[in-house]
Write a protein that holds these residues in place. Structure first.
Motif, PDB file in Angstrom:
ATOM      1  N   GLU A 162       6.537  -8.552   2.443  1.00  0.00           N
ATOM      2  CA  GLU A 162       7.237  -8.387   1.157  1.00  0.00           C
ATOM      3  C   GLU A 162       8.402  -9.366   1.078  1.00  0.00           C
ATOM      4  O   GLU A 162       9.183  -9.490   2.020  1.00  0.00           O
ATOM      5  CB  GLU A 162       7.759  -6.944   1.042  1.00  0.00           C
ATOM      6  CG  GLU A 162       8.463  -6.680  -0.278  1.00  0.00           C
ATOM      7  CD  GLU A 162       8.850  -5.220  -0.461  1.00  0.00           C
ATOM      8  OE1 GLU A 162       8.017  -4.325  -0.230  1.00  0.00           O
ATOM      9  OE2 GLU A 162      10.012  -4.981  -0.831  1.00  0.00           O
TER      10      GLU A 162
ATOM     11  N   LYS B  88       3.675  -8.335  -1.495  1.00  0.00           N
ATOM     12  CA  LYS B  88       4.526  -7.847  -2.595  1.00  0.00           C
ATOM     13  C   LYS B  88       5.691  -8.794  -2.817  1.00  0.00           C
ATOM     14  O   LYS B  88       6.298  -9.278  -1.859  1.00  0.00           O
ATOM     15  CB  LYS B  88       5.020  -6.439  -2.227  1.00  0.00           C
ATOM     16  CG  LYS B  88       6.057  -5.875  -3.117  1.00  0.00           C
ATOM     17  CD  LYS B  88       5.666  -4.909  -4.196  1.00  0.00           C
ATOM     18  CE  LYS B  88       4.829  -3.718  -3.938  1.00  0.00           C
ATOM     19  NZ  LYS B  88       4.115  -3.327  -5.180  1.00  0.00           N
TER      20      LYS B  88
ATOM     21  N   ARG C 160       9.286  -9.133  -5.017  1.00  0.00           N
ATOM     22  CA  ARG C 160      10.305  -8.524  -5.895  1.00  0.00           C
ATOM     23  C   ARG C 160      11.357  -9.575  -6.193  1.00  0.00           C
ATOM     24  O   ARG C 160      11.418 -10.611  -5.523  1.00  0.00           O
ATOM     25  CB  ARG C 160      10.966  -7.321  -5.215  1.00  0.00           C
ATOM     26  CG  ARG C 160      10.000  -6.214  -4.822  1.00  0.00           C
ATOM     27  CD  ARG C 160      10.762  -5.040  -4.186  1.00  0.00           C
ATOM     28  NE  ARG C 160       9.857  -4.022  -3.689  1.00  0.00           N
ATOM     29  CZ  ARG C 160       9.368  -3.017  -4.416  1.00  0.00           C
ATOM     30  NH1 ARG C 160       9.728  -2.893  -5.691  1.00  0.00           N
ATOM     31  NH2 ARG C 160       8.560  -2.120  -3.889  1.00  0.00           N
TER      32      ARG C 160
ATOM     33  N   LYS D 247       0.710  -9.751  -7.113  1.00  0.00           N
ATOM     34  CA  LYS D 247       1.640  -9.351  -6.047  1.00  0.00           C
ATOM     35  C   LYS D 247       3.042  -9.038  -6.582  1.00  0.00           C
ATOM     36  O   LYS D 247       3.855  -8.453  -5.888  1.00  0.00           O
ATOM     37  CB  LYS D 247       1.760 -10.481  -5.015  1.00  0.00           C
ATOM     38  CG  LYS D 247       0.466 -10.764  -4.281  1.00  0.00           C
ATOM     39  CD  LYS D 247       0.641 -11.966  -3.377  1.00  0.00           C
ATOM     40  CE  LYS D 247      -0.699 -12.390  -2.817  1.00  0.00           C
ATOM     41  NZ  LYS D 247      -0.584 -13.682  -2.106  1.00  0.00           N
TER      42      LYS D 247
ATOM     43  N   SER E 295       5.880  -7.205  -8.263  1.00  0.00           N
ATOM     44  CA  SER E 295       6.155  -5.809  -8.594  1.00  0.00           C
ATOM     45  C   SER E 295       6.304  -5.631 -10.105  1.00  0.00           C
ATOM     46  O   SER E 295       6.896  -6.470 -10.781  1.00  0.00           O
ATOM     47  CB  SER E 295       7.447  -5.401  -7.890  1.00  0.00           C
ATOM     48  OG  SER E 295       7.876  -4.160  -8.372  1.00  0.00           O
ATOM     49  N   LYS E 296       5.787  -4.501 -10.591  1.00  0.00           N
ATOM     50  CA  LYS E 296       5.938  -4.197 -12.028  1.00  0.00           C
ATOM     51  C   LYS E 296       7.177  -3.318 -12.232  1.00  0.00           C
ATOM     52  O   LYS E 296       7.281  -2.557 -13.196  1.00  0.00           O
ATOM     53  CB  LYS E 296       4.693  -3.494 -12.576  1.00  0.00           C
ATOM     54  CG  LYS E 296       3.374  -4.185 -12.258  1.00  0.00           C
ATOM     55  CD  LYS E 296       3.309  -5.653 -12.700  1.00  0.00           C
ATOM     56  CE  LYS E 296       2.004  -6.287 -12.269  1.00  0.00           C
ATOM     57  NZ  LYS E 296       2.136  -7.671 -11.776  1.00  0.00           N
TER      58      LYS E 296
ATOM     59  N   GLN F 180      -0.486   6.162  -4.581  1.00  0.00           N
ATOM     60  CA  GLN F 180       0.350   4.953  -4.618  1.00  0.00           C
ATOM     61  C   GLN F 180      -0.008   4.055  -3.437  1.00  0.00           C
ATOM     62  O   GLN F 180      -0.219   4.556  -2.328  1.00  0.00           O
ATOM     63  CB  GLN F 180       1.833   5.341  -4.498  1.00  0.00           C
ATOM     64  CG  GLN F 180       2.313   6.363  -5.512  1.00  0.00           C
ATOM     65  CD  GLN F 180       2.563   5.750  -6.878  1.00  0.00           C
ATOM     66  OE1 GLN F 180       2.981   4.603  -6.983  1.00  0.00           O
ATOM     67  NE2 GLN F 180       2.279   6.509  -7.934  1.00  0.00           N
ATOM     68  N   ASP F 181      -0.049   2.749  -3.692  1.00  0.00           N
ATOM     69  CA  ASP F 181      -0.235   1.804  -2.583  1.00  0.00           C
ATOM     70  C   ASP F 181       1.122   1.582  -1.931  1.00  0.00           C
ATOM     71  O   ASP F 181       2.050   1.107  -2.581  1.00  0.00           O
ATOM     72  CB  ASP F 181      -0.768   0.461  -3.105  1.00  0.00           C
ATOM     73  CG  ASP F 181      -2.218   0.583  -3.509  1.00  0.00           C
ATOM     74  OD1 ASP F 181      -2.921   1.440  -2.930  1.00  0.00           O
ATOM     75  OD2 ASP F 181      -2.651  -0.158  -4.411  1.00  0.00           O
TER      76      ASP F 181
ATOM     77  N   THR G 226       7.167   3.108  -3.191  1.00  0.00           N
ATOM     78  CA  THR G 226       6.238   2.845  -4.295  1.00  0.00           C
ATOM     79  C   THR G 226       6.612   1.492  -4.887  1.00  0.00           C
ATOM     80  O   THR G 226       7.677   0.936  -4.578  1.00  0.00           O
ATOM     81  CB  THR G 226       6.382   3.906  -5.403  1.00  0.00           C
ATOM     82  OG1 THR G 226       7.720   3.800  -5.917  1.00  0.00           O
ATOM     83  CG2 THR G 226       6.135   5.310  -4.878  1.00  0.00           C
ATOM     84  N   ASP G 227       5.769   0.990  -5.761  1.00  0.00           N
ATOM     85  CA  ASP G 227       6.103  -0.251  -6.454  1.00  0.00           C
ATOM     86  C   ASP G 227       7.457  -0.109  -7.138  1.00  0.00           C
ATOM     87  O   ASP G 227       8.245  -1.052  -7.203  1.00  0.00           O
ATOM     88  CB  ASP G 227       5.012  -0.568  -7.489  1.00  0.00           C
ATOM     89  CG  ASP G 227       5.254  -1.899  -8.170  1.00  0.00           C
ATOM     90  OD1 ASP G 227       5.399  -2.904  -7.444  1.00  0.00           O
ATOM     91  OD2 ASP G 227       5.345  -1.928  -9.415  1.00  0.00           O
ATOM     92  N   SER G 228       7.765   1.110  -7.606  1.00  0.00           N
ATOM     93  CA  SER G 228       9.021   1.364  -8.312  1.00  0.00           C
ATOM     94  C   SER G 228      10.163   1.689  -7.350  1.00  0.00           C
ATOM     95  O   SER G 228      11.173   2.260  -7.764  1.00  0.00           O
ATOM     96  CB  SER G 228       8.825   2.503  -9.302  1.00  0.00           C
ATOM     97  OG  SER G 228       8.319   3.628  -8.607  1.00  0.00           O
ATOM     98  N   ASN G 229       9.994   1.323  -6.080  1.00  0.00           N
ATOM     99  CA  ASN G 229      11.065   1.412  -5.089  1.00  0.00           C
ATOM    100  C   ASN G 229      11.477   2.834  -4.722  1.00  0.00           C
ATOM    101  O   ASN G 229      12.565   3.059  -4.205  1.00  0.00           O
ATOM    102  CB  ASN G 229      12.289   0.623  -5.568  1.00  0.00           C
ATOM    103  CG  ASN G 229      13.026  -0.025  -4.409  1.00  0.00           C
ATOM    104  OD1 ASN G 229      12.426  -0.340  -3.386  1.00  0.00           O
ATOM    105  ND2 ASN G 229      14.327  -0.194  -4.566  1.00  0.00           N
TER     106      ASN G 229
END
Ligand code: SAH
Ligand code: SF4
Ligand code: F3S
Length: 466
Positions: free
Chosen positions: A216, A259, A261, A283, A285-286, A411-412, A430-433
């Protein structure tokens, strides 16, 4: 401009290593402030470890103590003076070397105060980080105090050694400084003007991180989505990768990274190409950090944020339309000079509408030298604190609500290691931290695994590996 020829400065690392040989010396570092400072500290650690010092968390046994300082709010200053007061006795007792660097050292009144009332050996600033080995060498050899601060913007330095804190997630600074001059903020005065690293240097760094097993990457800067803008406008960028959107796409192509960010972007620079790059790059993050600062158009104007409440909300809507499942975090300041009850309610209104996953909340702090410090309509502390508490209560209500939506979802998760607070569990985000803890063995560390969320606990989620 980039400075890659730093061999002369780095020779001092070797000189100090020779002096230190066989002495089993230890260092302790205390880092304040943002991720940029943390990344600078990783470079300081890289230099110092090559000098032969080993890291200790126990300051009492340290032969060298380094403070990497922040001055974005007043409490950071108070903390440093507390620490310097404590370490004074240790220096007197056993000659501990004290080095103080970072943003706060770019403020003359602070340096004056340290010189007058505290003990130190080396003071260095944000533009002289790479000169730390030379300054330390001179302080040791000549047994005198060294202050090495530059007021002009330092060049971008490539090639400093680095000792990273983590083996899976890494930060990569892509630009220095800030040109925005938000009226409350000290950063542009202590970090200088915006200047971007060459894309090739950034990509090479990310590639070598991928080769070393990092998964990441967080791209860092005070205004990342204006990456290369100044250079582009001046015709100084010779690379095809001359914008943040293009940089994101290029990093996305690097094999091995899972990932990506980035922090912090500015709402004013969220052009369509950036939004499309976030959408297209699998890759990336959303989860987007979109600093609001205030929900009131009137206050935003006084802050020099150059967007209105409506423009901010429209940007959120546009991103929601274009990027499936996009989620947001934000920074908010309460109690900016002249903030009325109505202005504050505008902030609460935006929070209710956007339902941020994460809010970093700050009480406005007066910073010497900034325009807002000179504004007459400062808000009494009591009102600031009351507003802060109201915002916090709303935020916590919303976290609970947001967390519930995760239950039963899969969740991945990039597994970071064992949880620091409960070593029976592995942890990741999670993707949303959001922190997720779950049972599993060490073979999962460094891998991305599907985790079903089973319960929520305000600051973390519990899951089960599928
Ligand atoms: N460049 C980034 C981060 C700047 S510092 C950005 O613009 O988002 C991180 C946060 O500290 C800011 O977003 C702001 O919310 C807060 N901050 C900065 N100056 C402050 C001050 N004087 N008082 C209180 N909070 C402040
Ligand atoms: Fe400070 Fe504004 Fe620059 Fe962020 S964008 S560092 S808040 S001046
Ligand atoms: Fe603080 Fe400097 Fe970062 S003032 S927030 S450490 S850029």
């Amino acid at each position: 401009m980039t400075k890659t020829d730093i061999n002369e400065e780095l020779e001092y690392i070797e000189k100090i290593r020779k002096i230190n040989e066989g002495k089993n010396l230890k260092y302790n570092i205390f880092t304040m402030g943002c991720q940029l400072n943390e990344n600078d500290s990783e470079k300081i650690c890289g230099m110092v470890e090559k000098m032969g010092y080993t890291k200790t968390e126990n300051i009492a046994e340290a032969d060298l103590v380094i403070y990497n300082t922040c001055c974005v709010r007043e409490n950071a200053e108070e903390k440093l003076f507390g620490k310097l007061g404590e370490v004074k006795k240790q220096k007197e007792a056993r000659g501990t070397i004290i080095a103080i660097g970072g943003c706060m050292m770019q403020e003359q009144h602070i340096v004056d105060k340290i010189k007058k009332s505290y003990k130190y050996d080396v003071i260095f600033g944000t533009h002289t980080l790479h000169k730390f080995p030379k300054d330390l060498y001179n302080a040791i050899m000549e047994n005198k105090k060294i202050t090495d601060i530059l007021d002009i913007d330092g060049e971008i330095i490539e090639g400093l050694p680095i000792k990273r804190d983590d083996s899976i997630r890494a930060s990569v600074t892509i630009m220095n400084g800030c040109n925005n001059f938000c009226t409350y903020c000290i950063v542009p005065y202590v970090r200088g003007r915006e200047r971007s690293r060459n894309p090739e240097d950034i990509l090479n760094e990310v590639k070598s991180l991928a080769q070393a097993g990092y998964k990441e990457i967080t791209l860092l800067g005070q205004n990342v989505n204006s990456y290369m803008r100044v250079e582009r406008e001046k015709g100084l960028c010779s690379s095809k990768i001359d914008s943040f959107a293009k940089l994101l796409r290029a990093v996305n192509n690097i094999e091995g990274i899972e990932k990506i960010r980035f922090v912090s972007p500015h709402p004013k620079d969220f052009t369509d190409d950036v939004i499309e790059a976030i959408r297209d790059c699998e890759k990336v993050s959303k989860f987007v950090h979109l600093p609001l600062q205030s929900g009131s158009t009137r206050v935003l104007k006084a802050m020099n944020r150059v967007y209105t409440k409506e423009q901010y909300l429209n940007l959120v809507e546009k991103m929601k339309e274009k990027i499936p499942n996009v989620k947001f975090s934000t920074d908010i300041i309460v109690g900016f000079p002249g903030e009325t009850e109505e202005d504050f309610e505008d902030t609460l209104d935006v929070v209710k509408k956007v339902k941020f996953e994460q809010i970093f909340m700050f009480i406005y702090s007066r910073r010497v030298g900034t325009p807002a410090d000179k504004m007459e309509n400062q808000i009494p502390e009591e009102i600031k604190h009351k507003r802060f508490d109201r915002l916090k209560a709303l935020y916590e209500e919303q976290i609970e609500e947001n967390n519930k939506a995760y239950i039963e979802t899969v969740q991945d998760i990039l597994v970071e290691g064992y949880s620091k607070t409960n070593s029976d569990f592995l942890t990741g985000r999670t993707d949303s931290n959001k922190v997720v803890i779950f049972e599993g063995d060490s073979s999962l560390i460094g891998k991305v695994v599907p985790v079903k969320i089973v319960s929520e606990h305000l600051w973390y989620l519990r899951g089960e590996v599928l």
